[in-house]
Every structure is written in structure tokens, then in C-alpha cells.
Design an enzyme around this catalytic site. Structure first.
Site, short mmCIF file in Angstrom:
data_model
loop_
_atom_site.label_atom_id
_atom_site.label_comp_id
_atom_site.label_asym_id
_atom_site.label_seq_id
_atom_site.Cartn_x
_atom_site.Cartn_y
_atom_site.Cartn_z
N THR A 287 15.72 -36.43 -21.45
CA THR A 287 14.52 -35.74 -21.00
C THR A 287 14.33 -34.42 -21.71
O THR A 287 13.22 -34.07 -22.13
CB THR A 287 14.59 -35.51 -19.48
OG1 THR A 287 14.84 -36.76 -18.83
CG2 THR A 287 13.29 -34.93 -18.96
N GLY B 287 17.83 -27.30 -16.75
CA GLY B 287 16.72 -27.19 -17.69
C GLY B 287 16.03 -25.85 -17.62
O GLY B 287 15.66 -25.26 -18.65
N GLY C 277 5.84 -35.09 -18.29
CA GLY C 277 6.92 -35.35 -17.36
C GLY C 277 6.52 -35.44 -15.91
O GLY C 277 7.32 -35.79 -15.06
N HIS D 283 25.51 -42.83 -15.36
CA HIS D 283 25.61 -41.70 -16.29
C HIS D 283 26.54 -40.62 -15.76
O HIS D 283 26.46 -39.48 -16.18
CB HIS D 283 24.24 -41.10 -16.56
CG HIS D 283 23.26 -42.08 -17.09
ND1 HIS D 283 22.39 -42.77 -16.28
CD2 HIS D 283 23.02 -42.50 -18.36
CE1 HIS D 283 21.64 -43.57 -17.03
NE2 HIS D 283 22.02 -43.43 -18.29
N ASP E 11 18.60 -25.23 -11.56
CA ASP E 11 18.30 -26.36 -12.43
C ASP E 11 18.74 -26.05 -13.85
O ASP E 11 18.38 -25.00 -14.40
CB ASP E 11 16.80 -26.66 -12.42
CG ASP E 11 16.44 -27.76 -13.39
OD1 ASP E 11 16.81 -28.91 -13.11
OD2 ASP E 11 15.84 -27.46 -14.43
N HIS F 12 23.65 -32.13 -19.97
CA HIS F 12 22.56 -31.25 -20.42
C HIS F 12 23.04 -30.27 -21.49
O HIS F 12 22.34 -30.05 -22.49
CB HIS F 12 21.97 -30.47 -19.24
CG HIS F 12 20.81 -29.61 -19.63
ND1 HIS F 12 19.57 -30.13 -19.92
CD2 HIS F 12 20.69 -28.26 -19.80
CE1 HIS F 12 18.75 -29.15 -20.23
NE2 HIS F 12 19.40 -28.01 -20.17
N ARG G 225 16.95 -37.19 -12.26
CA ARG G 225 18.11 -37.85 -11.68
C ARG G 225 18.64 -37.14 -10.46
O ARG G 225 19.21 -37.74 -9.56
CB ARG G 225 19.22 -37.97 -12.74
CG ARG G 225 18.87 -38.89 -13.87
CD ARG G 225 19.94 -38.90 -14.93
NE ARG G 225 19.48 -39.67 -16.09
CZ ARG G 225 20.11 -39.69 -17.24
NH1 ARG G 225 21.20 -39.00 -17.41
NH2 ARG G 225 19.64 -40.40 -18.24
#
Length: 577
Positions: A444, A558, A486, A217, A556, A401, A543
Site C-alpha cells: 500500500t 504510514g 485508497g 503476513h 499509524d 512498513h 490490515r
């Protein structure tokens, strides 16, 4: 770089439409992906595979007799949503159960597991085999944490052959698991790849160097070495694969017969691959390993990545017999497949028609309108931040993302507006947004944001006059749902590191009697600080986990995107009274 696209967000849909137009002999489109255009003379177990686009011939190119019955196709480098997987599985099901198989990535695990649960709830026997062939992504004693790369193909092939042989679901699952346990892969790259519409590659490799242990990816390699010759590369690949501690052979590699798969990742072409395979074959022969079936070509790509991987499947008598049975798909054909029957035009679908909405109070409808305003503003904010979110994601991840969040927020905004205009309350509006976000974003983040919005929606309801305490409970349920779904906790360097401070700070401020708007302001500030602080953490989930210290110093993505949206709520949606 990837050059041919129109609007980047339309790329997966247009790609799938073109693939279907070119491959009608084998496949036809259903919501979420493709299924075979033919059916078996007798019902069999249905093998349903899937993953993000950008990896052709994985996954749609492997649908046909002797291989998969259907493939769920997600956005570039993002898992398909649970709804997509469920739709494809229902369309492919023939009454004898479904085996789901896919590469072991967090987003795929979340979405495929949710789809499996939905199928089981409807009485469809459904099992899962995750592919874990990448020896560089985790040590042998944690093989269950390894990623799935080009070894997907060998597992899918054995599962499809077992199904075609008429075996039951228990046997198909067992044989696919055995193939996975006996498959090992390793990849290298000389340059990164570009997502459609993204100007910079997801990672770069210095001139004269080679990245080893990369992901499919666009995840950067785990280490770098000097660029070898073709023979040097062959030696590296063979030695590392034969040395893996968990090769399941009682007498060692010298007792082995293998399928060897030398895979080009996108822009390393056949002539170069054959130069490398020449030496691979010699080295395996010296080691006493018999290549029962060699394959050189593209089996699992990564857009335009300049890279190579080698996969070895250690055969036993049963696996070898199944491997050499006929198959006929757009990308892989061997032997002579019996003529199959045309599949009926109708296909199962999880698409939900517009129907009556739950009754909503005037107060809840007013809140729904404010939710739509917040989602519109959230999409604008994420759109502006998407490039930066992609940049920080690419440091130790796959760089998608920002693209995924942009798709998700846009879909959520549109879906919420559509139901709110029809008179929906807050819960129904958030549920519509959750379904759309999860479906269109995939990956995710799509799964997690679906959990968050549904949790908040359940507590706000449609008929009551919403209160700040309802929102406190909704955020707490969101934390419970995300951590359960998660498995991440505070300190793992994920979205949870910002979500928990958001929920805790808001609850404490409301409990102390603060005005809800002020309480949310404090909560958004806490989430923003916590997101920034993730730069100091080492990842323990997702990942980025495989890249360890590479991500230290970068927050991060997210957690950052959650903080961005928390600030949007502060600015555009007055919290409930």
C-alpha cells in the site's frame, strides 16, 4: 526464525533467481515475476496471480499447465507493484484476455487495479477476482471485506482449469468467482514469523496459548485461546467453517462434497498435520460432508510461522469436474498434462529504456537537484527509523512498513538522481522517483507514495519557474489522489491523517503571506502532531482494521513515516520561492 539470507533487501530477487534456476521445466523469469516456460497448443485465457513473497508455493509455485499462466512476485509480505503485475500479464497474454486473481489486501487491490486499468487502456480485456476466504477477518454480512489466505489456491485452481478447458474470459471469471464464493478458510498460530533481517517475530503467542484468525503476513490473531490437543484443533476448525452463515448450499452442509485443504503455515510439519487431518476427516464425515479430494501439506505459507489453516471448497458438478482435470506446476501436480510447446524466448516487458527527456528550464533543473537532495536525506531518515516503523506496524499489521519504506526511498533516491543528472526538471525527476518507489516498495505504501510524488510533479512541471503556489496545488492534488485511490479519509488511522494537515497548513500559511520555508516548517509540525494523534484512533481501513482496539495507543506507521519525511524536507530542501 528465518535464518538463511544475505542482504535482507536482496532477499526477494535472490529467492526468485533460485526458484527460476530450480524450476525451468515449468517457469521462466520476466520483469516482475514468472510466466510459464511452455505455451498451450491453442491460445487460452491467461490467469495471472500474485502477491508478496514469503508464502511459497503461493504464488510462483502455482504457475504451469492447468493452473496459472503467470505470477507477479512482490517483496516479502508486500504486494507486487502495478508495473510488475502489468509486465507479467503482458508476457502471459495469449490474445484471449487476462484474469487477475489475488488475495483481498489493500496494497494488492491498489496495484492490481492500476495494472488492470493499464491493460484495458491498451485494448487487452482484463478482469479481476479477489479471494476472500478468511472467515475470521470480517463477518458473513461483509464477506467482500474478508482477506484471502490459503483459499487462494482453490480459486486459482478453478480459474486455471477453466482456462485450460478453452472457456472464454466471461466463463473463467464466473467460475473463479463461484469458487471464491464457495471457499472458506480459518487459520491458527502457535508462534509468529520472522522477516529476513528482522530479529524479532512479527507477533508472539504466550506459552500454552494459540492465536486464532491470524493473517498470512504476520498479522497477529484476532483472539487467543488455550492451546488445544490436535483433536481439539480439528474440532475448532471444522465447527467454525461449517457454521459460517454464508456457506452457499441450499440444503445445508450435509448436502456437500468438498475439497479439504489442511495447510501448514511454515514450521508445522507433515506428521503433525496428518494427526490433525485424521480428526478433521472424522468430523466432516459425521456432519455428512463428503471429502471428494483431501490435501495435506503446504499451500500458502508465512515464512517460518508455526500455524495451521483449514480450507473447504464446497463443490458443485461443474467445479468438481474442473477440479479433477490435469495440472502440472512446481508445487502441484495431478493427472497427465498434454505435452506443451516451448514458449518463445522474447517476453513482453514494461521496462522503459532511457530516452530523450522533456525540456526543462534552468529553475526546474535546480529544483530537481534539491529534490534529489531531499530524497537522499529521506532515505537516510527512513533507514534509521525502519526498525521502529516495523515495530509499530506489527502491533496490528504485518510489520513490514519499515522495510518497504526503506526499499522505496532508496529506489526513489537512485532513480531521481539518475534522471536529474541527465538534465531532468522537477516533474520528470519526481515521476521517476514515483515509479521506482512504487515498483520496489510494493504494498500500500508504495502505491500511495507513487500517487503523492506524481501529483506534486504534475503541478511543478518541467519548464516553468516553480512557485510556492504550485506546491500548494501539488499537495492538494496529492490529497485528492490518495483519498480517491485508497478510499481513506481523515480519522481512518492512515497516512491521510498526516497528509491532510500537511497540505492544509502549508496552503494556509502560504495564503497568509508566510515565507515558503516558514510555511513548510508549520506544515511539517502539523503533520507530526497529527501522526502522533493517530495513536488515539481506531483503524477503519487496511490490515489493522481487523484488529480494532489492539492498535489503539500506537500511532499509524504510514502517518509517522510521512511526518518523518516532512521533517526531512524542512531540514534539507528549502521550499520553492
Amino acid at each position: 526464525m528465518t535464518r538463511l539470507w544475505n542482504a535482507p533487501d536482496d532477499f526477494p530477487d535472490e529467492m526468485l533467481a533460485g526458484f527460476v534456476a530450480a524450476s525451468g521445466r515449468w517457469i521462466r523469469q520476466v520483469p516482475g515475476g514468472v510466466v510459464r516456460s511452455t505455451r498451450d497448443p491453442r491460445p487460452t485465457v491467461s490467469v495471472v496471480i500474485g502477491g508478496g513473497s514469503g508464502h511459497y508455493p503461493a504464488f510462483g509455485g502455482l504457475v504451469g499447465p492447468g493452473l496459472a499462466h503467470g505470477a507477479a512476485v512482490g517483496n516479502p509480505f508486500s504486494s507486487p507493484s502495478a508495473r510488475q503485475v502489468e509486465s507479467v500479464a503482458r508476457a502471459a497474454h495469449q490474445g484471449r484476455g487476462v484474469l487477475l486473481s489475488y488475495g483481498n489486501y489493500a496494497g494488492d487491490v491498489l496495484h492490481f487495479s492500476e495494472a488492470e486499468a493499464a491493460l484495458r487502456a491498451d485494448g487487452i480485456d482484463c478482469r479481476t477476482v479477489r479471494v476472500t476466504d478468511d472467515i475470521f477477518s470480517a463477518p458473513a454480512d461483509r464477506a467482500d471485506q474478508r482477506r484471502g489466505i490459503a483459499g487462494d489456491f482453490t480459486v486459482f485452481r478453478i480459474a486455471g482449469a477453466a482456462a485450460a478447458a478453452g472457456l472464454g474470459l466471461d466463463a473463467v471469471e464466473s467460475l473463479a468467482s463461484r469458487a471464491n464464493a464457495r471457499t472458506r478458510s480459518m487459520g491458527v498460530a502457535f508462534s509468529g514469523c520472522n522477516l529476513p533481517g528482522v530479529d524479532e517475530p512479527l507477533f508472539t503467542v504466550p506459552d500454552g496459548r494459540m492465536a486464532i484468525g491470524l493473517g498470512i503476513h504476520g498479522e497477529p490473531g484476532i483472539a487467543e485461546v488455550d492451546l488445544p490437543t490436535a483433536d481439539g484443533l480439528a474440532q475448532l476448525l471444522v465447527e467454525r467453517l461449517l457454521a459460517d452463515e454464508e456457506v452457499p448450499l441450499p440444503d445445508g452442509p450435509s448436502s456437500a462434497r468438498v475439497v479439504a485443504l489442511l495447510n501448514g503455515l511454515g514450521s508445522v510439519k507433515y506428521e503433525e498435520l496428518y494427526v490433525v487431518y485424521r480428526r478433521v476427516a472424522e468430523l466432516l464425515d459425521v456432519a455428512g460432508v463428503v471429502v471428494a479430494d483431501p490435501h495435506v501439506g503446504e499451500y500458502c505459507t508465512s515464512f517460518d510461522m508455526a500455524g495451521v489453516s483449514l480450507t473447504l471448497l464446497w463443490l458443485d458438478d461443474e467445479l468438481e469436474r474442473l477440479w479433477f482435470t490435469p495440472a502440472d506446476t512446481p508445487a502441484f501436480r495431478t493427472g497427465s498434462v498434454r505435452t506443451s510447446l516451448p514458449r518463445p524466448a522474447a517476453a513482453a516487458s514494461t521496462e522503459r529504456p532511457d530516452g530523450p527527456l522533456p525540456r526543462a528550464s534552468a529553475e526546474s533543473r535546480q529544483l530537481a537537484a534539491r529534490i534529489v537532495t531531499a530524497l537522499d536525506a529521506g532515505h537516510a531518515a527512513i533507514d534509521a527509523a525502519a526498525e521502529e516503523l516495523g515495530r509499530i506496524d506489527a502491533v496490528a499489521g504485518d510489520g513490514d512498513h519499515g522495510v518497504g519504506m526503506r526499499r522505496g526511498t532508496r529506489a526513489a533516491s537512485h532513480a531521481a538522481a539518475a534522471v536529474a543528472q541527465r538534465g531532468a526538471g522537477a516533474s520528470t525527476t519526481l515521476n521517476a522517483a514515483a515509479d521506482a518507489w512504487s515498483d520496489k516498495a510494493g504494498g500500500t505504501s508504495g502505491a500511495i507514495w507513487g500517487v503523492i510524488l506524481r501529483a506534486v510533479g504534475r503541478e511543478l512541471g518541467d519548464e516553468a519557474d516553480p512557485t510556492a503556489e504550485d506546491l500548494v496545488r501539488g499537495l492538494n492534488r496529492a490529497v485528492e489522489g490518495v483519498t480517491s485511490y485508497g478510499k481513506a479519509t481523515v480519522g481512518d488511522k492512515t497516512l491521510v491523517d498526516a497528509l491532510v494537515p500537511l497540505a492544509d497548513t502549508f496552503a494556509a500559511a502560504v495564503g497568509a503571506g508566510a515565507d515558503p520555508a516558514l510555511a513548510w516548517s508549520k506544515a511539517a509540525a502539523a503533520a507530526t502532531r497529527a501522526a502522533a494523534a493517530t495513536a488515539d484512533l481506531l483503524p477503519r481501513m487496511g490490515r489493522a482494521r481487523t484488529h480494532g482496539e489492539r492498535s489503539q495507543g500506537t500511532p499509524d506507521p504510514g502517518a509517522v513515516s510521512l511526518a518523518v519525511l516532512a521533517r526531512v524536507v524542512e531540514q534539507s530542501l528549502s521550499p520553492v520561492d
